[in-house]
Design an enzyme around this catalytic site. Structure first.
Site, PDB file in Angstrom:
ATOM      1  N   TRP A 103      -1.790 -47.413 -44.989  1.00  0.00           N
ATOM      2  CA  TRP A 103      -2.111 -48.464 -44.016  1.00  0.00           C
ATOM      3  C   TRP A 103      -2.780 -49.639 -44.705  1.00  0.00           C
ATOM      4  O   TRP A 103      -2.528 -50.799 -44.368  1.00  0.00           O
ATOM      5  CB  TRP A 103      -2.974 -47.910 -42.884  1.00  0.00           C
ATOM      6  CG  TRP A 103      -2.237 -46.878 -42.080  1.00  0.00           C
ATOM      7  CD1 TRP A 103      -2.496 -45.548 -42.011  1.00  0.00           C
ATOM      8  CD2 TRP A 103      -1.072 -47.101 -41.257  1.00  0.00           C
ATOM      9  NE1 TRP A 103      -1.587 -44.920 -41.197  1.00  0.00           N
ATOM     10  CE2 TRP A 103      -0.707 -45.849 -40.728  1.00  0.00           C
ATOM     11  CE3 TRP A 103      -0.314 -48.226 -40.934  1.00  0.00           C
ATOM     12  CZ2 TRP A 103       0.396 -45.693 -39.873  1.00  0.00           C
ATOM     13  CZ3 TRP A 103       0.778 -48.071 -40.092  1.00  0.00           C
ATOM     14  CH2 TRP A 103       1.121 -46.823 -39.574  1.00  0.00           C
ATOM     15  N   ASP A 172     -10.165 -51.932 -40.878  1.00  0.00           N
ATOM     16  CA  ASP A 172      -9.273 -51.163 -40.018  1.00  0.00           C
ATOM     17  C   ASP A 172      -9.969 -49.828 -39.797  1.00  0.00           C
ATOM     18  O   ASP A 172     -10.092 -49.023 -40.717  1.00  0.00           O
ATOM     19  CB  ASP A 172      -7.929 -50.984 -40.731  1.00  0.00           C
ATOM     20  CG  ASP A 172      -6.962 -50.107 -39.943  1.00  0.00           C
ATOM     21  OD1 ASP A 172      -7.342 -49.588 -38.881  1.00  0.00           O
ATOM     22  OD2 ASP A 172      -5.812 -49.947 -40.415  1.00  0.00           O
ATOM     23  N   LYS A 196      -5.436 -43.112 -31.775  1.00  0.00           N
ATOM     24  CA  LYS A 196      -5.948 -42.033 -32.614  1.00  0.00           C
ATOM     25  C   LYS A 196      -7.178 -41.410 -31.958  1.00  0.00           C
ATOM     26  O   LYS A 196      -7.211 -40.228 -31.703  1.00  0.00           O
ATOM     27  CB  LYS A 196      -6.312 -42.551 -34.013  1.00  0.00           C
ATOM     28  CG  LYS A 196      -5.227 -43.399 -34.678  1.00  0.00           C
ATOM     29  CD  LYS A 196      -4.098 -42.549 -35.226  1.00  0.00           C
ATOM     30  CE  LYS A 196      -2.862 -43.351 -35.591  1.00  0.00           C
ATOM     31  NZ  LYS A 196      -3.037 -44.384 -36.604  1.00  0.00           N
TER      32      LYS A 196
END
Ligand SMILES: *Cc1c(COP(=O)(O)O)cnc(C)c1O
Length: 360
Positions: A103, A172, A196
């Site tokens: 990511w 993030d 998540k």
């Protein structure tokens, strides 16, 4: 009806049972109003109350000062990869990134794509992203430093953040937000896709310090300009209204149960059950360096790929789902987000012990 599975999915992931039941009981007729939240105008008083409540709870959980704005946006964490450099990187400065996995790599690619002078401050790619780099080197004139607090695919997590003085720290925090107590006021911008740890897919939560808004260049496309969403309270256009409603209920669940201290203790106990199992035998091997292990995504290997496939298949047969590692890295991964009950981790640890006995 069969019971619920132990859901180790990496995302969209498990939600608290209490929240699902509350959603269920109000799904058809929200608080006797004669309609579902899904069917409600986002301009109605009832919906304004719902979004205000979710925002207030988000602020409370983050213990944010008045100098922050909280936004509920669409496009996922992936659109933030673009909005960040587009809004917060003036042309004479370089956006800095630490690359700790898939990511993080995607985030820095977006900065490059729009022609920013991306500077790689550190990377753990040399050892397959098994660790969090301690050392980093910023560029001469950094616009910001971006990190990924939890690396969902590789199973590593920052347990201590880089100290960079006045340079904005952006992160993030999609896969470990509200998993433990941190100082959110250290960051100039944080963002988290909800699916998540804090809600259903469809909404991304952003917190941005107000001084960052001053550096946004004029002329950005309306929807990509943070100021649009700040000015309109995240309702410039139709928000993901139902996802925000459920996310607000997840925040309430966290607060009603004892907040971040409660969840941190619970998460440490849950992760401990599985890491202890891994460490007690050579049959399982953790893929992340011990000091940098994630509380949320436990990644491990078995002696062979055949055994891994058997492990995953048998676990699924016992009602434990989602244990296959990300397709890019293989192996096994147990995602044990906030909402996963302790008993699911106990069940997995017991299964791991038995599986080892029979196959080790
Ligand atoms: C899942 C994930 C993403 C991608 O989120 P989307 O909302 O699907 O764009 C980004 N970063 C991290 C750390 C993730 O775990």
């Amino acid at each position: 009806m069969k019971g619920r599975i132990a859901n180790f999915s990496a995302g969209p992931a498990v939600l608290p049972e209490d929240v699902l039941r509350e959603v269920q009981s109000n799904l058809f007729n929200y608080k006797g109003r004669g309609l579902s939240v899904m069917e409600m105008s986002h301009r109605s008083k009832d919906y304004q109350t719902i979004i205000d409540d979710a925002m207030l709870r988000a602020r409370q959980l983050m213990e944010l000062g008045d100098d922050y704005e909280v936004l509920f946006l669409q496009g996922g964490a992936s659109l933030q990869f673009l909005m960040m450099p587009l809004n917060l990187c003036p042309d004479n400065k370089e956006p800095n990134y630490i690359n700790t996995g898939t990511w993080a790599t995607k985030a820095l690619k977006e900065a490059k794509k729009i022609g920013k002078k991306m500077h790689l401050a550190a990377s753990s790619e040399d050892r397959e992203f098994r660790y969090i780099p301690r050392e980093f080197k910023l560029s001469a004139n950094p616009a910001y430093l971006h990190i990924t607090t939890n690396n969902t695919i590789r199973g590593t997590q920052y347990h201590q953040f880089p100290e960079i003085g006045d340079i904005p720290l952006l992160c993030d925090i999609s896969s470990d937000i509200f998993s433990h107590r941190i100082d959110f006021n250290k960051f100039s911008l944080i963002y988290a896709g909800a699916q998540k740890n804090i809600g259903p897919a469809g909404v991304v939560m952003v917190a941005i310090r107000q001084d960052m808004l001053d550096r946004i260049p004029d002329g950005l496309p309306t929807m990509l300009d943070y100021r649009t969403h700040v000015d309109k309270g995240s309702m410039f256009n139709t928000p993901p209204s139902f996802a925000i409603y459920v996310m607000g209920l997840v925040f309430k669940w966290l607060q009603d149960n004892g907040g971040l201290d409660w969840i941190e203790e619970r998460n440490r106990a849950k992760a401990g059950l599985i890491y202890d199992m891994i460490d007690s035998t050579d049959f399982y091997s953790g893929t992340a360096d011990v000091a940098d292990r994630s509380l949320m995504n436990v990644t491990f290997r078995l002696p062979t790929e055949e055994l891994e496939a058997k492990f995953i298949a048998e676990a699924t047969g016992c009602g434990m789902n989602g244990l296959k590692g990300h397709r890019s890295v293989g192996g096994c991964r147990a995602s044990i987000y906030n909402s996963l009950p302790v008993k699911a981790c106990e069940q997995l640890a017991t299964f791991m012990r038995e599986f080892k006995k029979q196959n080790g």
